[in-house]
Every structure is written in structure tokens, then in C-alpha cells.
Design a protein around this motif. Sequence first.
Motif, PDB file in Angstrom:
ATOM      1  N   UNK A 199       3.946   9.990  13.276  1.00  0.00           N
ATOM      2  CA  UNK A 199       4.456   9.622  14.602  1.00  0.00           C
ATOM      3  C   UNK A 199       3.543   8.553  15.196  1.00  0.00           C
ATOM      4  N   UNK A 200       4.128   7.420  15.565  1.00  0.00           N
ATOM      5  CA  UNK A 200       3.344   6.334  16.138  1.00  0.00           C
ATOM      6  C   UNK A 200       2.623   5.538  15.058  1.00  0.00           C
ATOM      7  N   UNK A 201       1.611   4.775  15.479  1.00  0.00           N
ATOM      8  CA  UNK A 201       0.908   3.913  14.524  1.00  0.00           C
ATOM      9  C   UNK A 201      -0.607   3.988  14.691  1.00  0.00           C
ATOM     10  N   UNK A 202      -1.122   5.211  14.777  1.00  0.00           N
ATOM     11  CA  UNK A 202      -2.568   5.433  14.808  1.00  0.00           C
ATOM     12  C   UNK A 202      -3.186   4.914  13.504  1.00  0.00           C
ATOM     13  N   UNK A 203      -4.193   4.053  13.620  1.00  0.00           N
ATOM     14  CA  UNK A 203      -4.776   3.404  12.449  1.00  0.00           C
ATOM     15  C   UNK A 203      -5.315   4.362  11.413  1.00  0.00           C
ATOM     16  N   UNK A 204      -6.101   5.357  11.861  1.00  0.00           N
ATOM     17  CA  UNK A 204      -6.676   6.328  10.927  1.00  0.00           C
ATOM     18  C   UNK A 204      -5.582   7.147  10.254  1.00  0.00           C
ATOM     19  N   UNK A 205      -4.569   7.546  11.037  1.00  0.00           N
ATOM     20  CA  UNK A 205      -3.457   8.325  10.480  1.00  0.00           C
ATOM     21  C   UNK A 205      -2.692   7.518   9.431  1.00  0.00           C
ATOM     22  N   UNK A 206      -2.488   6.222   9.724  1.00  0.00           N
ATOM     23  CA  UNK A 206      -1.816   5.332   8.768  1.00  0.00           C
ATOM     24  C   UNK A 206      -2.568   5.340   7.432  1.00  0.00           C
ATOM     25  N   UNK A 207      -3.888   5.245   7.504  1.00  0.00           N
ATOM     26  CA  UNK A 207      -4.720   5.203   6.299  1.00  0.00           C
ATOM     27  C   UNK A 207      -4.620   6.512   5.524  1.00  0.00           C
ATOM     28  N   UNK A 208      -4.721   7.630   6.243  1.00  0.00           N
ATOM     29  CA  UNK A 208      -4.670   8.933   5.588  1.00  0.00           C
ATOM     30  C   UNK A 208      -3.330   9.143   4.886  1.00  0.00           C
ATOM     31  N   UNK A 209      -2.252   8.862   5.592  1.00  0.00           N
ATOM     32  CA  UNK A 209      -0.919   9.095   5.034  1.00  0.00           C
ATOM     33  C   UNK A 209      -0.666   8.166   3.843  1.00  0.00           C
ATOM     34  N   UNK A 210      -1.078   6.914   3.964  1.00  0.00           N
ATOM     35  CA  UNK A 210      -0.896   5.960   2.862  1.00  0.00           C
ATOM     36  C   UNK A 210      -1.625   6.442   1.615  1.00  0.00           C
TER      37      UNK A 210
END
Length: 291
Positions: free
Chosen positions: A39-50
Motif C-alpha cells: 500500500x502506497x510507495x514507502x521506499x523501504x517497503x518497496x525494497x523489501x517487497x521487491x
Amino acid sequence: MQLLDGKLAAQAIKEDLKEKTSALLQKGKRAPHLAAILVGNNGASETYVASKVKTCAEIGFGSTLKRLPEDISEEGLLAEIEELNNNPEVDGILVQLPLPKHISDEKVISAIHPSKDVDGFHPVSVGNMVAGTPTFIPATPYGILLLLEHYKVETKGKHAVVIGRSHIVGTPMSILLSRKAYPGNCTVTICHSATTNLKEMTLQGDIIVAALGQAEFLTGDMVKEGAVIVDVGITRVNDATKKSGFALKGDVKFDEVAPKSSGITPVPGGVGPMTIAGLLMNTYNAYVSKL
């Protein structure tokens, strides 16, 4: 001193899962499938999910990534989760935290069906963990157990000191290390911000799990000779000497503590890779439980 290298241990687990997945496909079965919601575009979350999606591809797992806007309603997110709950092709569901402030983490975690709760946060999973019955263990604590097992760290009869009491790492680790199993059978002390004699406690620790999120908190004078150190923390610290402008530091002052320890995890490359390994193991186990 032995470096408890999470990259090496995680690679061994990934290779094992890759072989198991290949065997499933050869028998005409489908691969395990992990669905992630971002949900959204949190930078750290983007990295983890990727990283999680990439690792699924490496070992042959199926994966789905649902990207949802920051302003999605709580009801809208719960509807997305329900759709995945009802999809027989999806074995594990991961909702990346943190969520926007208008959405309740507790409601979202509880909405995931316990049979697909590969993050191990659902109240049913937590209850089973406390009761000692088979369940999904939160990915980071599970990864730490797998790491201790990989390096054959002796835990029986040891005094484990856990610094931090979050429901993500500290509290589950205290429960898991005290269970009648391997890794486990420790006498466990859990310390936190209200512990007044923390140094006195850590100096007794044969195994120390530092999970408080404070860079270089655990120093050499707080650790006895021969202790095993598991550093869960990872904090960005400004560092002008780095091209990025920052350095990644753990909760442990590595240069001081490592020489005194018998085993220690690095940051980065220690617990981080093992968290993803734990998540993948949970996804595989969710798949197998339906066979």
C-alpha cells in the motif's frame, strides 16, 4: 569468532526449496505461491517487497504483487485480502507494514486467513506459538532459529538474553528460545526500555538477541567472552565517507563485540536474508499443509 553469515545460510535454504519446487513441478503439481500487498510507495517497503518477489522467482515459487494506492480505504484493503483468502492458487499472503495511518494494522492482520498467514502475526498463529503447537512463526524469529540451526549453535541450557519486546521479534524470540525443542531449551531473560540493570543482564547472556532498533547500542563492555550475538537491528546512520551518504548499522557495536563473541551476525547480511528465508519456508509449509 565465527561469522554467522545469513547470506550463506539463506542460500542453502533457497537451494533446498528450489529442489523441492522442481520436484513438485516434475510430478505435475503447481509451485507454491506467495501474494504480497503493498500500500502506497514507502521506499523501504518497496525494497523489501521487491526482494521477496525476486527471491520467489529464483527458487521457482509463484508470486503476485498487488500495488494499492496510499489512499485506499480500510474496507478496500480488507476486500483485497478476502479475494486472496478465497483464491486456492495462493498459499501465503503478506501485507507489507507499515500501513497508512487510517488503516488498522490489527484489523488487516486478523483478516488474513490463518492457513495463509506466512508472516505469523495472526492471533491464531501467535496463540499456537505460545501453546507450542505447529503454526507459522513470524519470519524474522523463524529465520533466526534457522540460522542457529544452520551453524549448529548449542542452545540447550544456555542463558539467552533478548533485548526488545516487540511482537515482531523480541517477544516471539523469548518464547521460541524457551520452548522444549532445538533451537531452544534456553533460560530466557527479556530486557526492554524499563530494565534498570540491563548491563548486568547482558553480561550473563550466553546468547544475546539485540532487537531494539538503536544503532550500536550493545557495546563490548556489555558482553561476556564467548557469547553468541544475534543482531536484528538495522539503522541508517549519516556517513560522509560513503557514496550513499549513510552507513547501515546494527544494534551491536560490531568492532567491539565481535572479538569477544564465539559467533556473531553481521549487519547487513545476517538476520535480513534469513527473514526472507523464513517467509519462504512458511510459504512452502502452507502449500504442503494442503496436499
